[in-house]
Enzyme design. Structure first.
Site, PDB file in Angstrom:
ATOM      1  N   ASP A 152      -1.863  -0.314   2.955  1.00 10.03           N
ATOM      2  CA  ASP A 152      -2.978  -1.175   3.351  1.00 10.03           C
ATOM      3  C   ASP A 152      -3.239  -2.262   2.323  1.00 10.03           C
ATOM      4  O   ASP A 152      -2.865  -2.144   1.158  1.00 10.03           O
ATOM      5  CB  ASP A 152      -4.248  -0.336   3.519  1.00 10.03           C
ATOM      6  N   GLU A 153      -3.865  -3.313   2.796  1.00 10.19           N
ATOM      7  CA  GLU A 153      -4.439  -4.362   1.951  1.00 10.19           C
ATOM      8  C   GLU A 153      -3.485  -4.917   0.901  1.00 10.19           C
ATOM      9  O   GLU A 153      -3.882  -5.141  -0.243  1.00 10.19           O
ATOM     10  CB  GLU A 153      -5.715  -3.831   1.244  1.00 10.19           C
ATOM     11  N   VAL A 154      -2.224  -5.140   1.282  1.00  9.65           N
ATOM     12  CA  VAL A 154      -1.374  -5.819   0.304  1.00  9.65           C
ATOM     13  C   VAL A 154      -1.761  -7.299   0.281  1.00  9.65           C
ATOM     14  O   VAL A 154      -2.191  -7.865   1.288  1.00  9.65           O
ATOM     15  CB  VAL A 154       0.139  -5.655   0.588  1.00  9.65           C
TER      16      VAL A 154
END
Lengths: 542, 542
Positions: free
Chosen positions: A317-319
């Site tokens: 997530d959330e790279v």
């Protein structure tokens, strides 16, 4: 299910069957049965899980001196029979715990004589004993089961009912985790999704890279040894709870850089961390370096052995792309490799990592961004955990993925405490607080009609992210709100007649469950004034 | 204050003086002093309050093994002197505790030898010992005071710094109240405003009307005896904390009707309670009946004796006119008394009740509605507690009233948990949650420039209403947010140079205070990941 929908409907309107989550189908009578000293025996074959569950519930039932708040004026009830014992039987002693585990059970409590609990697996017994324990109420100096005979046929609506638990932003002692597992079992939850590491700390022992813990744990007293993890897994298993670890890559990895700076990008950029990460400190594995893939494989290799569940969470997530596009090494690499870009590097990373996980025999579990916010297309055995919105659930099943929803707008139990950055007094991105009613009203299957797609919904997880939580508040952050999700995930949104339960209808039972949990040592937060718990319906909005 | 503004400014930028709330003026050096075993003696006269405070702080200092989170990498510090003892002296042994109490103190800790704490009153010693205890930090196997010599001259900005504490909607054990008083003393708060009864329960013993408690307490185990109250008052006094009781009339009194139905209007109207009250159950004293005034006088007569503080809170908030205009008895009465109406009845009631309170020698404290939402004009000795908005503070002082602000939008610490009515999944009227930053940024004196009006601001109170709170969550609901108010109320909004402190600047000290409170047994909730506490400034919004 043999009971008719009509029976389910009639029964559901009786407040006396105060089991949380409510069984799928049940019948009750109008007698009461003494339950002075409940002995529990096994007929035929048994198993360690069954034996330990019996010991546990004997103790719970023995200690419990519980009267529902709404019954506070009730005196001693007249009983017309005595429960002699509870006889437990199982079809199989197989203790395999996973997505395919059968948790169904049938429970019969007669007016007089012997009660019976039948299940296909040891885990069905675990669930049935919890229901049985909740039937027992204090009655003067002794105990009773009300409204006998009771007949329950029960099985979960969803197979995956869990809590995402973040032990990295702040630390939680093993004891607080075990207490959480106890509380989960009181609500028939069956997945402890252990978000065990993140940018802020790496509490878990690594034999491959000891410095991950050595430099990444908050302190020597804020660590999980192999033994700790094994203890958690065993304790969970005895309660029919799977432990799925998450090693979140390639983002959320600043902490790796304390011991392996050579494989990192954008380490703790300050003060403009927000250009590089969702929260400070920034830091991601450098996906242009083969050493990052090697590192990840080694982590997978190590922890797929320590964590025995068949599912393994890879995060994803959330790279943040700026972290890589502005990294000098990545820039050099891309200049030397025309035709590649950050997106292709990321797809390449995901591909290698997921393929490697497959070689270990485990199923990949991953946040939705892995699929929806990158060009990577994992195979359809992959389980997606979605959190952004209900459309994500629809998209996941439409693409043939199995899905678990942790919709932030309903299930992020850490939210509602305002922003946490020291110099900003406004709201958090995920405010407001998710009240138990809001949690209860969420429907993971909303807007999905195709039965084949519905079958891809494995279940739900509430999440407790730990920016503003730690062991001091864990009970009240989770409970009774996780219990609200537990009922909709075990019992479904509707009763056997198709009637969708409302929060106004179930409040009284949830109060009862909250006070029951208090009695069992779980500091669940209050929902209302006690006056409201005692006067069902009197604290409804007209 | 002898220290210059420049010194105050320079000192405030040093993070090492981690006293919360920050002293008004202080100076520090650059040495460190061993504080192996701190003995505390009194020079000259002493008093029971001084003696008990010394015993208490010896114990606290002895047990404390505290290192600030931001100093977690600090090793043993080099000390260049040894503290021999702390010598305490007072000018007066007068233990009177009230609005006029002097809490100032001067504290000197040299590099070597004897520290001194001088105060005008025993309560100044109590405050000074708290500051002294916070100077002591763990140092390897021993303890130290950093940055000696330390010179502190301190006194509160506001005289009234409190917590409104509602023990009626849900019950709190005496032990949890005592723990709250401990926590208050760690933050130099000095008013425990005990909202002891409300519509939902009447936990406190009444010798005049035993049935108030007999029928109104939630249970026999959820009661406060006279002895309990006296214990709370004494415990508070030893910590320099006044206990101001509130007996809220004529609204918020449903519970009275369980034993005295004959003096009530609109008892528990259902389901349309919202037409009659702010929350269920509805019920107000019937102001058309002289027996209601008699009842109130008897309550005042009884409890002004039990509660020794010179100030007595009469409530007066949220009265609902429909409750009376639709009451058959009130209607009959008004029909028989032309020229009167509900407003005149209410003014008459307030007049009689407030006049009666005056005969007991006590000062009336009352919610703002008594003045602003009725035609009653109390005399100017009355203290108004405002909660609706900042304009209320301005209005109060413009009309010559002394005022305490509990602005709901900043200081209602119960808010932010969503609505609590069982069948509604939306927000509460007072959402969102008030973060510590939001609490800290409130300025009770905003928009008030006239020095005479400013002098009428007595101080501030955060409020913990208990619809969604009880003993299980009291620590985390109150702390560290009440500590945020405590600093602005003790230290003022600005330092000696006039610089208004920002949350970004003070976060590190508040983290330290939070972890200090944890160490002292107060389960204050976490503000941020521990990583942020250890890295001051790294978790600011750019």
């Amino acid at each position: 299910m043999k009971l008719s929908a009509v029976i389910g409907l009639l029964a559901a309107s009786q407040s006396a069957l105060a089991i949380w989550p409510i069984p799928r189908t049940f019948q009750q009578g109008s007698s009461n049965t003494q339950a002075v000293w409940v002995s529990i025996n096994v007929a035929g074959k048994s198993s360690p899980i069954v034996n330990s569950a019996i010991d546990r519930y004997k103790d719970i039932i023995n200690k419990e001196s519980f009267v529902a708040p709404a019954d506070y004026k009730r005196g001693t009830v007249k009983t017309s029979g005595i429960l002699s014992n509870l006889l437990v039987s199982i079809q199989s002693t197989d203790e395999t715990l996973g997505l395919a585990t059968d948790e169904s059970y049938t429970l019969d409590v007669p007016v007089n004589g012997q009660a019976t609990l039948k299940a296909k697996t040891p885990y069905g017994v675990v669930r049935g004993l919890e229901s049985f324990s909740q039937l027992v109420t204090a009655n003067g100096y002794t105990k009773a089961i009300l409204n006998t005979p009771v007949h329950i046929e029960d099985a979960p609506f969803y197979v995956h009912r869990g809590i995402s638990f973040d032990t990295a932003r702040n630390f939680y002692s093993v004891n607080s985790i075990l207490r959480t597992l106890d509380a989960m079992s009181y609500n028939k939850l069956n997945v402890f999704h252990w978000h065990i590491v993140d940018s802020h700390s790496w509490p878990v022992e690594s034999k491959t890279y000891p410095d991950l813990q050595g430099k990444g744990a908050y302190s020597t007293s804020m660590q999980y040894s192999y033994q700790d993890v094994q203890r958690v897994i065993q304790y969970a298993k005895e309660r029919g709870i799977r432990v799925i670890p998450e090693f979140d890559v390639p983002g959320h990895t600043y902490i790796v850089g304390l011991s392996k700076p050579e494989i990192m990008s954008c380490m703790n950029k300050q003060p403009n961390w927000d250009h590089f990460a969702a929260e400070p400190p920034s830091g991601q594995l450098n996906i242009a370096k083969p050493e990052s893939v090697e590192f990840t494989k080694n982590i997978i290799s190590e922890y797929t052995k320590l964590f025995t569940d068949n599912v393994f969470h890879l995060g994803g997530d959330e790279v943040n792309r700026n972290c890589w596009t502005e990294d000098p090494y990545v820039q050099q690499y891309l200049a030397a490799h025309p035709g590649q870009d950050v997106e292709s590097l990321l797809v390449d990373y995901y591909t290698k990592v997921h393929n490697y996980l497959e070689t270990t025999g485990k199923t990949a579990y991953t946040w939705e961004e892995t699929v929806f916010h990158s060009n990577y297309v994992p195979n359809n055995s992959t389980i997606l955990q979605v959190w952004i919105d209900q459309a994500s659930v629809q998209k996941a099943v439409a693409q043939g993925y199995r899905v678990v929803s942790s919709s932030y707008d309903s299930y992020y139990l850490d939210c509602g405490h305002g922003a946490w950055l020291s110099n900003f007094d406004g709201n958090s991105w995920c405010d407001p607080f998710k009240s138990w009613m809001h949690v209860y009203n969420y429907d993971v299957a909303a807007n999905i009609t195709d039965p084949a797609q519905k079958k891809l919904i494995l279940g739900t997880e509430v999440a407790l992210w730990s920016e503003q939580s730690d062991e001091t508040v864990v009970d009240s952050r989770l409970w009774p709100r996780a219990a609200a999700m537990a009922e909709t995930s075990w019992s479904g949104k509707a009763d056997a007649s198709g009637h969708v339960r409302t929060t106004g209808e179930v409040a009284s039972r949830l109060h009862e469950q909250r006070y029951r949990m208090l009695g069992r040592g779980i500091n669940a937060e209050p929902m209302q004034p006690l006056w409201c718990a005692r006067n069902p319906g009197a604290c409804n909005l007209p």
